[in-house]
Motif scaffolding. Structure first.
Motif, PDB file in Angstrom:
ATOM      1  N   PRO A   1       0.841  -1.194   0.000  1.00  0.00           N
ATOM      2  CA  PRO A   1       0.000   0.000   0.000  1.00  0.00           C
ATOM      3  C   PRO A   1       0.882   1.253   0.000  1.00  0.00           C
ATOM      4  N   ARG A   2       0.354   2.299  -0.574  1.00  0.00           N
ATOM      5  CA  ARG A   2       1.115   3.547  -0.708  1.00  0.00           C
ATOM      6  C   ARG A   2       1.726   4.004   0.617  1.00  0.00           C
ATOM      7  N   GLU A   3       0.975   3.811   1.683  1.00  0.00           N
ATOM      8  CA  GLU A   3       1.412   4.226   3.015  1.00  0.00           C
ATOM      9  C   GLU A   3       2.741   3.588   3.430  1.00  0.00           C
ATOM     10  N   TYR A   4       2.991   2.358   2.959  1.00  0.00           N
ATOM     11  CA  TYR A   4       4.189   1.621   3.378  1.00  0.00           C
ATOM     12  C   TYR A   4       5.238   1.469   2.279  1.00  0.00           C
ATOM     13  N   LYS A   5       4.859   1.749   1.053  1.00  0.00           N
ATOM     14  CA  LYS A   5       5.755   1.537  -0.085  1.00  0.00           C
ATOM     15  C   LYS A   5       7.043   2.355   0.035  1.00  0.00           C
ATOM     16  N   HIS A   6       6.921   3.586   0.494  1.00  0.00           N
ATOM     17  CA  HIS A   6       8.081   4.477   0.538  1.00  0.00           C
ATOM     18  C   HIS A   6       8.721   4.565   1.918  1.00  0.00           C
ATOM     19  N   THR A   7       8.241   3.773   2.832  1.00  0.00           N
ATOM     20  CA  THR A   7       8.858   3.718   4.164  1.00  0.00           C
ATOM     21  C   THR A   7       9.406   2.317   4.390  1.00  0.00           C
ATOM     22  N   LEU A   8       8.562   1.436   4.828  1.00  0.00           N
ATOM     23  CA  LEU A   8       8.976   0.061   5.105  1.00  0.00           C
ATOM     24  C   LEU A   8       9.482  -0.641   3.842  1.00  0.00           C
ATOM     25  N   GLY A   9       8.811  -0.424   2.730  1.00  0.00           N
ATOM     26  CA  GLY A   9       9.246  -1.031   1.467  1.00  0.00           C
ATOM     27  C   GLY A   9      10.644  -0.575   1.064  1.00  0.00           C
ATOM     28  N   GLN A  10      10.889   0.719   1.157  1.00  0.00           N
ATOM     29  CA  GLN A  10      12.220   1.248   0.823  1.00  0.00           C
ATOM     30  C   GLN A  10      13.289   0.711   1.774  1.00  0.00           C
TER      31      GLN A  10
END
Length: 114
Positions: free
Chosen positions: A28-37
């Protein structure tokens, strides 16, 4: 000394990196650029540690660094599963790769005493 990209453990870590990149693109967008990164960065760091361990005389320090980053990635994957942003099936695929990788790195570390 083998080239780092010819090592069986490197090949498995590379598969792991590809899986992490594939799985995090669906976050989800909310996690893509935090946890995902963070997961992408931490998986790439594993490749760096293998490269450095393979070329160093004192391999143990880089293998220990690998194991530290590896534990962080395990935690991040577990967090994703608990938060329902990564399926159990995907976790199983990652866990199978990670079990094999962990055994190879520990064996490599134990073959290179301090």
């Amino acid at each position: 000394m083998a080239l780092y990209y010819d090592l069986p453990v490197f090949k498995e870590v590379y598969k792991l990196v590809l899986k992490i990149f594939d799985y995090t693109k669906d976050f989800p967008r909310e996690y893509k650029h935090t946890l995902g990164q963070d997961m992408k960065r931490d998986s790439i760091q594993l490749v760096r540690s293998i490269y450095r361990a393979n070329k160093a005389k004192e391999k143990r320090v880089y293998l220990e660094a690998f194991l530290d980053d590896f534990e962080l990635l395990k935690f991040e994957i577990r967090l994703c599963v608990d938060m329902k942003i990564l399926s159990i099936k995907k976790q199983a695929v990652l866990s199978q790769l990670m079990d094999s990788i962990g055994k190879q790195i520990v064996g490599w570390r134990n073959a290179n005493p301090a």
